[in-house]
Write a protein that holds these residues in place. Sequence first.
Motif, PDB file in Angstrom:
ATOM      1  N   GLY A  57     -49.654  -4.223 -35.044  1.00 41.75           N
ATOM      2  CA  GLY A  57     -49.632  -3.517 -36.766  1.00 41.75           C
ATOM      3  C   GLY A  57     -50.195  -4.239 -37.142  1.00 41.75           C
ATOM      4  O   GLY A  57     -50.704  -3.815 -38.466  1.00 41.75           O
ATOM      5  N   MET A  58     -50.743  -5.619 -37.575  1.00 44.25           N
ATOM      6  CA  MET A  58     -50.876  -6.049 -38.333  1.00 44.25           C
ATOM      7  C   MET A  58     -52.572  -6.296 -38.236  1.00 44.25           C
ATOM      8  O   MET A  58     -53.446  -6.062 -38.894  1.00 44.25           O
ATOM      9  N   ARG A  59     -52.554  -6.266 -36.824  1.00 46.61           N
ATOM     10  CA  ARG A  59     -53.911  -5.910 -36.879  1.00 46.61           C
ATOM     11  C   ARG A  59     -55.037  -4.790 -36.516  1.00 46.61           C
ATOM     12  O   ARG A  59     -56.155  -4.561 -37.162  1.00 46.61           O
ATOM     13  N   GLN A  60     -54.127  -4.372 -36.866  1.00 43.50           N
ATOM     14  CA  GLN A  60     -54.488  -2.694 -36.813  1.00 43.50           C
ATOM     15  C   GLN A  60     -55.330  -2.226 -38.207  1.00 43.50           C
ATOM     16  O   GLN A  60     -55.952  -1.261 -38.530  1.00 43.50           O
ATOM     17  N   PHE A  61     -53.907  -2.900 -38.865  1.00 49.32           N
ATOM     18  CA  PHE A  61     -54.232  -2.314 -40.135  1.00 49.32           C
ATOM     19  C   PHE A  61     -55.534  -3.043 -41.295  1.00 49.32           C
ATOM     20  O   PHE A  61     -55.574  -2.915 -41.858  1.00 49.32           O
ATOM     21  N   GLY A  62     -55.628  -4.414 -40.368  1.00 45.87           N
ATOM     22  CA  GLY A  62     -56.528  -5.174 -40.818  1.00 45.87           C
ATOM     23  C   GLY A  62     -57.097  -6.285 -40.878  1.00 45.87           C
ATOM     24  O   GLY A  62     -57.362  -7.012 -41.552  1.00 45.87           O
ATOM     25  N   PHE A  63     -55.575  -6.916 -41.110  1.00 53.80           N
ATOM     26  CA  PHE A  63     -55.747  -7.833 -40.980  1.00 53.80           C
ATOM     27  C   PHE A  63     -56.117  -9.370 -39.752  1.00 53.80           C
ATOM     28  O   PHE A  63     -55.771  -8.705 -39.380  1.00 53.80           O
ATOM     29  N   GLU A  64     -56.250 -10.531 -41.099  1.00 53.66           N
ATOM     30  CA  GLU A  64     -56.851 -11.372 -40.208  1.00 53.66           C
ATOM     31  C   GLU A  64     -56.309 -12.384 -39.998  1.00 53.66           C
ATOM     32  O   GLU A  64     -56.535 -13.573 -39.434  1.00 53.66           O
ATOM     33  N   LEU A  70     -55.110 -13.241 -34.593  1.00 54.91           N
ATOM     34  CA  LEU A  70     -53.976 -13.419 -36.037  1.00 54.91           C
ATOM     35  C   LEU A  70     -53.821 -14.749 -36.232  1.00 54.91           C
ATOM     36  O   LEU A  70     -52.788 -15.068 -35.623  1.00 54.91           O
ATOM     37  N   LEU A  71     -54.284 -15.545 -37.670  1.00 56.25           N
ATOM     38  CA  LEU A  71     -54.302 -16.565 -38.006  1.00 56.25           C
ATOM     39  C   LEU A  71     -53.343 -16.261 -39.132  1.00 56.25           C
ATOM     40  O   LEU A  71     -52.874 -15.831 -39.934  1.00 56.25           O
ATOM     41  N   PRO A  72     -52.241 -17.506 -38.187  1.00 60.27           N
ATOM     42  CA  PRO A  72     -51.425 -17.529 -38.799  1.00 60.27           C
ATOM     43  C   PRO A  72     -51.057 -19.542 -39.743  1.00 60.27           C
ATOM     44  O   PRO A  72     -51.040 -20.343 -39.472  1.00 60.27           O
ATOM     45  N   ALA A  73     -51.231 -19.053 -41.008  1.00 61.98           N
ATOM     46  CA  ALA A  73     -51.875 -20.257 -41.646  1.00 61.98           C
ATOM     47  C   ALA A  73     -50.774 -20.727 -42.521  1.00 61.98           C
ATOM     48  O   ALA A  73     -50.361 -20.779 -43.296  1.00 61.98           O
ATOM     49  N   MET A  74     -50.072 -22.250 -42.002  1.00 60.19           N
ATOM     50  CA  MET A  74     -49.188 -22.759 -42.387  1.00 60.19           C
ATOM     51  C   MET A  74     -49.723 -23.787 -43.559  1.00 60.19           C
ATOM     52  O   MET A  74     -50.306 -24.791 -43.378  1.00 60.19           O
ATOM     53  N   VAL A  75     -49.556 -23.515 -44.826  1.00 61.94           N
ATOM     54  CA  VAL A  75     -49.157 -23.889 -45.684  1.00 61.94           C
ATOM     55  C   VAL A  75     -48.311 -24.753 -46.359  1.00 61.94           C
ATOM     56  O   VAL A  75     -46.980 -24.456 -45.904  1.00 61.94           O
ATOM     57  N   SER A  76     -47.841 -26.079 -47.059  1.00 60.97           N
ATOM     58  CA  SER A  76     -46.762 -26.969 -47.632  1.00 60.97           C
ATOM     59  C   SER A  76     -46.079 -25.432 -48.246  1.00 60.97           C
ATOM     60  O   SER A  76     -46.921 -24.932 -49.197  1.00 60.97           O
ATOM     61  N   PRO A  77     -44.832 -25.228 -48.537  1.00 57.20           N
ATOM     62  CA  PRO A  77     -44.472 -24.869 -49.682  1.00 57.20           C
ATOM     63  C   PRO A  77     -45.179 -24.688 -50.696  1.00 57.20           C
ATOM     64  O   PRO A  77     -45.297 -23.820 -51.202  1.00 57.20           O
ATOM     65  N   PRO A  78     -45.550 -26.158 -51.716  1.00 57.68           N
ATOM     66  CA  PRO A  78     -45.917 -26.086 -53.047  1.00 57.68           C
ATOM     67  C   PRO A  78     -47.207 -25.084 -53.294  1.00 57.68           C
ATOM     68  O   PRO A  78     -47.173 -24.590 -54.204  1.00 57.68           O
ATOM     69  N   HIS A  79     -48.354 -25.635 -52.224  1.00 62.36           N
ATOM     70  CA  HIS A  79     -49.059 -24.370 -52.245  1.00 62.36           C
ATOM     71  C   HIS A  79     -49.263 -22.659 -51.927  1.00 62.36           C
ATOM     72  O   HIS A  79     -49.752 -21.989 -52.129  1.00 62.36           O
ATOM     73  N   ALA A  80     -47.845 -22.662 -51.158  1.00 58.39           N
ATOM     74  CA  ALA A  80     -47.736 -21.367 -50.665  1.00 58.39           C
ATOM     75  C   ALA A  80     -47.687 -20.503 -52.531  1.00 58.39           C
ATOM     76  O   ALA A  80     -47.872 -19.493 -52.441  1.00 58.39           O
ATOM     77  N   GLY A  85     -57.588  -2.212 -47.648  1.00 54.62           N
ATOM     78  CA  GLY A  85     -58.494  -2.879 -47.429  1.00 54.62           C
ATOM     79  C   GLY A  85     -58.500  -4.694 -46.953  1.00 54.62           C
ATOM     80  O   GLY A  85     -59.262  -5.390 -46.557  1.00 54.62           O
ATOM     81  N   VAL A  86     -57.710  -4.950 -48.389  1.00 53.82           N
ATOM     82  CA  VAL A  86     -57.378  -6.000 -47.652  1.00 53.82           C
ATOM     83  C   VAL A  86     -56.952  -6.774 -46.490  1.00 53.82           C
ATOM     84  O   VAL A  86     -57.284  -6.250 -45.660  1.00 53.82           O
ATOM     85  N   ASN A  87     -57.505  -8.711 -45.856  1.00 52.97           N
ATOM     86  CA  ASN A  87     -57.393  -8.813 -44.770  1.00 52.97           C
ATOM     87  C   ASN A  87     -56.417  -9.716 -44.359  1.00 52.97           C
ATOM     88  O   ASN A  87     -56.648 -10.653 -43.327  1.00 52.97           O
ATOM     89  N   VAL A  88     -55.929 -10.178 -45.703  1.00 53.37           N
ATOM     90  CA  VAL A  88     -55.193 -11.112 -45.638  1.00 53.37           C
ATOM     91  C   VAL A  88     -54.416 -11.575 -46.288  1.00 53.37           C
ATOM     92  O   VAL A  88     -53.279 -10.514 -47.208  1.00 53.37           O
TER      93      VAL A  88
END
Length: 210
Positions: free
Chosen positions: A89-96, A116-126, A67-70
């Motif tokens: 496929g990601m959306r059907q699997f349950g990813f938001e 499907l939110l593509p949240a782009m963060v800085s490399p250090p935060h990632a 049930g993970v969504n991220v």
Amino acid sequence: MTARTTIEGRAAALPIANLDTDQIMPKQFLRGIDKAGLAGGLLRDLRFDAAGRPRDGFVLNRPAFAGVNVLLAGPNYGCGSSREHAVWGMRQFGFEAVIAASFGEIFYSNAVNNRLLPAMVSPPHAQALLAEASGRDDPLPLHIDLQTLSITSPSLTAPFVLSARHQQMLIDGLDLLGATLRRQHEINAFAARHAAAQPWLKDVAARCAG
């Protein structure tokens, strides 16, 4: 589609750089004539062995991660081909949402157009989020705020990048068609002005076809 301003996330870490759309959705799952059944193809070769048995060590196969969504992903997530099936496929699997330092350009556009939110963060935060999630036996809890463009975990808050247009589409629950139709009155007004200024071009394609 419904409006939303936040995503309450349960995140799994998949720290693989350059994970392409061929791996996210293998070619054998592209044969259907609709979108049905694509959840089973998601990351198929990572989730299952050649005999179709689930790989015990893979994070999405662990019972605690049901049930993970991220998804916390490595850099350049979704590179490769343009297949929209990867997002479906990601959306059907349950990813938001997918959080990464960078994305394949076409995957990014397909994701936004399918909520499907593509949240782009800085490399250090990632790296910090991946490290925090990888050190757990259960999903990492996250609060994603679409208005402030921020991700909050138990140990940090990270901003993410999203254009104003894409931000509004995700908040309002619109795909590109819905976002376009919202401006129907502006489109009609432009068409009327154009026809008035250049009447010889009005319906020219229809007249030529006749």
